[in-house]
Design an enzyme around this catalytic site. Structure first.
Site, mmCIF file in Angstrom:
data_model
loop_
_atom_site.group_PDB
_atom_site.id
_atom_site.type_symbol
_atom_site.label_atom_id
_atom_site.label_comp_id
_atom_site.label_asym_id
_atom_site.label_seq_id
_atom_site.Cartn_x
_atom_site.Cartn_y
_atom_site.Cartn_z
ATOM 1 N N ASP A 119 -16.447 -25.326 -43.735
ATOM 2 C CA ASP A 119 -16.463 -26.377 -42.721
ATOM 3 C C ASP A 119 -17.355 -27.473 -43.255
ATOM 4 O OD1 ASP A 119 -15.273 -27.129 -40.195
ATOM 5 O OD2 ASP A 119 -17.332 -27.374 -39.522
ATOM 6 N N HIS A 178 -21.356 -32.358 -51.979
ATOM 7 C CA HIS A 178 -21.734 -31.281 -51.066
ATOM 8 C C HIS A 178 -20.903 -30.026 -51.346
ATOM 9 C CE1 HIS A 178 -18.379 -33.565 -49.696
ATOM 10 N NE2 HIS A 178 -18.190 -32.906 -48.577
HETATM 11 P P1 IMP Z 1 -12.781 -29.740 -41.588
HETATM 12 O O1 IMP Z 1 -11.467 -29.568 -42.239
HETATM 13 O O2 IMP Z 1 -12.845 -29.384 -40.159
HETATM 14 O O3 IMP Z 1 -13.896 -29.118 -42.395
HETATM 15 O O4 IMP Z 1 -13.025 -31.319 -41.573
HETATM 16 C C1 IMP Z 1 -13.644 -31.934 -42.580
HETATM 17 C C2 IMP Z 1 -13.444 -33.435 -42.463
HETATM 18 O O5 IMP Z 1 -14.653 -34.036 -42.926
HETATM 19 C C3 IMP Z 1 -12.335 -33.932 -43.383
HETATM 20 O O6 IMP Z 1 -11.108 -34.038 -42.729
HETATM 21 C C4 IMP Z 1 -12.870 -35.288 -43.811
HETATM 22 O O7 IMP Z 1 -12.584 -36.235 -42.839
HETATM 23 C C5 IMP Z 1 -14.377 -35.060 -43.839
HETATM 24 N N1 IMP Z 1 -14.820 -34.627 -45.190
HETATM 25 C C6 IMP Z 1 -15.262 -33.397 -45.565
HETATM 26 N N2 IMP Z 1 -15.531 -33.370 -46.882
HETATM 27 C C7 IMP Z 1 -15.235 -34.592 -47.339
HETATM 28 C C8 IMP Z 1 -15.276 -35.162 -48.650
HETATM 29 O O8 IMP Z 1 -15.602 -34.537 -49.679
HETATM 30 N N3 IMP Z 1 -14.901 -36.442 -48.731
HETATM 31 C C9 IMP Z 1 -14.503 -37.156 -47.653
HETATM 32 N N4 IMP Z 1 -14.417 -36.678 -46.428
HETATM 33 C C10 IMP Z 1 -14.780 -35.389 -46.266
#
Ligand code: IMP
Length: 209
Positions: A70, A189
């Protein structure tokens, strides 16, 4: 060989995680390979909560170790938003069937609007990535990585995904979308979290039955 389900449907994240774990003696299984599994509800208050919940859910559903991620963006001037809502920050501006590029563009547009009157020195932000590995009953490993940066005033760069075109890294003088994948992985990250995780996974694999 042990199999691990990579419990993310985000192709950008899949690529970045696979690139680092690729040389370990483990078979990486994607959600597409695993067959139909309903998506879990993501309602944790922190990235770590969500990663743990997803890893446990998918490990139980697929009957194998599951690695969940996440991650998202925390902007100081917005009290940490979009945070755990990063993926859905502008969901109310998109059609329900909008594709990932459309959603990313809407999220970035909202971020720029919310920061319209915020000066450069207060546009500090960080990307955070938490990873959790679980079997059907336990969390086997947990790590987090962070990269500090600043939100720009307009998108720049064509690599990466999500908020990358707005995430300016002062030490490098460019956004994470200006970086080729290997250079982003070296500092990001997710790169940091996956490298920490790789060392733990190597030990787990060496002792796993
Ligand atoms: P998850 O899929 O719920 O973890 O949502 C993560 C969201 O955070 C992604 O859809 C992106 O919008 C943003 N995000 C996470 N990591 C990155 C990255 O490495 N670059 C740019 N946006 C990121």
């Amino acid at each position: 060989m042990k199999s691990i389900l990579l419990a993310t449907g985000n192709p950008g994240k899949c690529r970045e995680i696979r690139r680092v774990l690729g040389d370990l003696p483990v078979k990486i299984v994607t959600l597409a390979d695993a067959g139909p599994i309903d998506e879990p509800v993501e309602d944790g208050e922190t990235f770590a909560d969500n990663a743990r919940a997803k890893a446990t859910y998918y490990a139980a559903a697929a009957g194998m170790w599951a690695l969940a991620d996440d991650s998202g963006l925390a902007v100081d001037a917005l009290d940490g938003a979009p945070g755990v809502r990063s993926a859905r920050f502008a969901a109310d501006r998109c059609a329900p069937d909008a594709d990932r590029n459309t959603i990313d563009a809407a999220n970035n547009a909202r971020l720029l609007e919310d920061l319209r009157d915020v000066p450069d020195e207060l546009r500090t932000a960080r990307f955070v990535c938490c990873l959790a590995l679980a079997d059907h009953t336990n969390i086997l490993a947990e790590v987090c990585g962070v990269i500090e940066g600043r939100i720009g005033h307009e998108p720049h760069g064509t690599n990466g995904f999500g908020y990358d075109p707005l995430f300016f890294v002062p030490e490098l003088g460019c956004t994470t979308a200006d970086l080729p994948p290997d250079r982003k992985n070296a500092i990001s990250h997710r790169g940091q979290a996956v490298r920490q995780f790789k060392a733990i996974l190597a030990d787990l694999l060496a002792t796993a039955p």
